[in-house]
Design a protein around this motif. Sequence first.
Motif, short mmCIF file in Angstrom:
data_model
loop_
_atom_site.label_atom_id
_atom_site.label_comp_id
_atom_site.label_asym_id
_atom_site.label_seq_id
_atom_site.Cartn_x
_atom_site.Cartn_y
_atom_site.Cartn_z
N ILE A 118 2.69 -12.18 -4.74
CA ILE A 118 3.00 -10.79 -4.44
C ILE A 118 1.72 -9.96 -4.60
CG2 ILE A 118 4.36 -8.77 -5.10
CD1 ILE A 118 6.46 -10.72 -6.17
N HIS A 119 1.25 -9.40 -3.49
CA HIS A 119 0.03 -8.61 -3.52
C HIS A 119 0.30 -7.14 -3.85
CE1 HIS A 119 -1.18 -12.01 -0.78
NE2 HIS A 119 -2.07 -12.08 -1.75
N HIS A 120 1.40 -6.61 -3.34
CA HIS A 120 1.74 -5.20 -3.54
C HIS A 120 3.24 -5.07 -3.77
CE1 HIS A 120 -2.21 -4.09 -1.96
NE2 HIS A 120 -1.99 -4.95 -0.99
N VAL A 121 3.65 -4.04 -4.52
CA VAL A 121 5.06 -3.76 -4.77
C VAL A 121 5.29 -2.28 -4.47
CG1 VAL A 121 6.90 -3.67 -6.50
CG2 VAL A 121 5.20 -5.50 -6.58
N THR A 122 6.38 -1.97 -3.78
CA THR A 122 6.73 -0.58 -3.52
C THR A 122 8.25 -0.42 -3.53
OG1 THR A 122 6.44 1.30 -2.04
CG2 THR A 122 6.78 -0.83 -0.98
N GLN A 123 8.68 0.76 -3.88
CA GLN A 123 10.09 1.12 -3.75
C GLN A 123 10.26 2.17 -2.67
OE1 GLN A 123 11.36 2.09 -7.76
NE2 GLN A 123 11.97 -0.02 -8.08
N ASP A 124 9.14 2.65 -2.14
CA ASP A 124 9.16 3.67 -1.10
C ASP A 124 8.25 3.21 0.04
OD1 ASP A 124 8.81 5.90 0.55
OD2 ASP A 124 8.85 7.30 -1.13
N PRO A 141 9.30 -8.05 2.96
CA PRO A 141 10.72 -8.35 2.81
C PRO A 141 11.31 -7.67 1.58
CG PRO A 141 9.46 -10.14 1.91
CD PRO A 141 8.47 -9.12 2.46
N ASP A 142 12.61 -7.68 1.50
CA ASP A 142 13.28 -7.09 0.34
C ASP A 142 13.69 -8.16 -0.67
OD1 ASP A 142 15.28 -8.30 1.72
OD2 ASP A 142 16.44 -6.49 2.09
N SER A 143 13.34 -9.40 -0.43
CA SER A 143 13.70 -10.49 -1.33
C SER A 143 12.43 -11.19 -1.81
CB SER A 143 14.60 -11.48 -0.61
OG SER A 143 14.85 -12.60 -1.42
N THR A 165 1.28 -9.96 1.12
CA THR A 165 2.69 -9.75 0.84
C THR A 165 2.92 -8.43 0.13
OG1 THR A 165 2.54 -10.98 -1.23
CG2 THR A 165 3.17 -12.22 0.73
N ILE A 166 3.98 -7.75 0.57
CA ILE A 166 4.37 -6.47 0.00
C ILE A 166 5.86 -6.58 -0.31
CG2 ILE A 166 4.49 -3.98 0.37
CD1 ILE A 166 2.47 -4.62 2.79
N TRP A 167 6.21 -6.51 -1.58
CA TRP A 167 7.63 -6.61 -1.95
C TRP A 167 8.24 -5.22 -1.98
CZ3 TRP A 167 9.88 -6.71 -7.41
CH2 TRP A 167 11.26 -6.90 -7.35
N ALA A 168 9.25 -5.02 -1.15
CA ALA A 168 10.02 -3.79 -1.16
C ALA A 168 11.10 -3.95 -2.22
CB ALA A 168 10.63 -3.53 0.21
N ALA A 169 10.75 -3.60 -3.43
CA ALA A 169 11.64 -3.80 -4.57
C ALA A 169 12.93 -3.01 -4.39
CB ALA A 169 10.95 -3.39 -5.86
N GLY A 170 14.01 -3.67 -4.58
CA GLY A 170 15.31 -3.01 -4.43
C GLY A 170 16.21 -3.35 -5.59
N SER A 227 18.07 -8.20 -3.95
CA SER A 227 16.67 -8.57 -3.76
C SER A 227 16.23 -9.68 -4.70
CB SER A 227 15.75 -7.35 -3.92
OG SER A 227 15.78 -6.87 -5.24
N GLY A 228 17.09 -10.04 -5.63
CA GLY A 228 16.76 -11.07 -6.60
C GLY A 228 16.15 -10.46 -7.85
N PRO A 229 15.99 -11.28 -8.87
CA PRO A 229 15.41 -10.76 -10.11
C PRO A 229 13.94 -10.38 -9.90
CG PRO A 229 15.65 -13.13 -10.22
CD PRO A 229 16.31 -12.68 -8.94
N ALA A 230 13.46 -9.46 -10.71
CA ALA A 230 12.06 -9.06 -10.62
C ALA A 230 11.17 -10.26 -10.93
CB ALA A 230 11.79 -7.92 -11.59
N PRO A 231 10.10 -10.40 -10.19
CA PRO A 231 9.18 -11.52 -10.44
C PRO A 231 8.35 -11.28 -11.70
CG PRO A 231 8.28 -10.08 -8.78
CD PRO A 231 9.67 -9.56 -9.10
N GLU A 232 7.70 -12.32 -12.15
CA GLU A 232 6.80 -12.19 -13.28
C GLU A 232 5.67 -11.25 -12.89
OE1 GLU A 232 7.23 -13.55 -16.33
OE2 GLU A 232 9.15 -14.22 -15.55
N PRO A 233 5.15 -10.47 -13.82
CA PRO A 233 4.08 -9.52 -13.49
C PRO A 233 2.83 -10.16 -12.89
CG PRO A 233 4.92 -9.10 -15.70
CD PRO A 233 5.57 -10.37 -15.21
#
Length: 70
Positions: A49-55, A12-14, A28-33, A38-44
Amino acid sequence: ARFVPIVRWTLPDSVKNLVPAFEMGMVTIWAAGKPEWSGPAPEPDAIHIHHVTQDIGAFLDDLFPARASA
């Protein structure tokens, strides 16, 4: 015949939408936007959140190399 997935994942994007998926056992894979939708960035160290991508395309190419060469 019933199909039973070995791996379930969501992209998801949120950030808030990742919590229920994580609780159901999905990878879970966060499509950071943009933060405004998409909401504020989560804590590191956010465990939901297992993976984060912008692409998304590049992420899927890395995950499925045969896709990238097709």
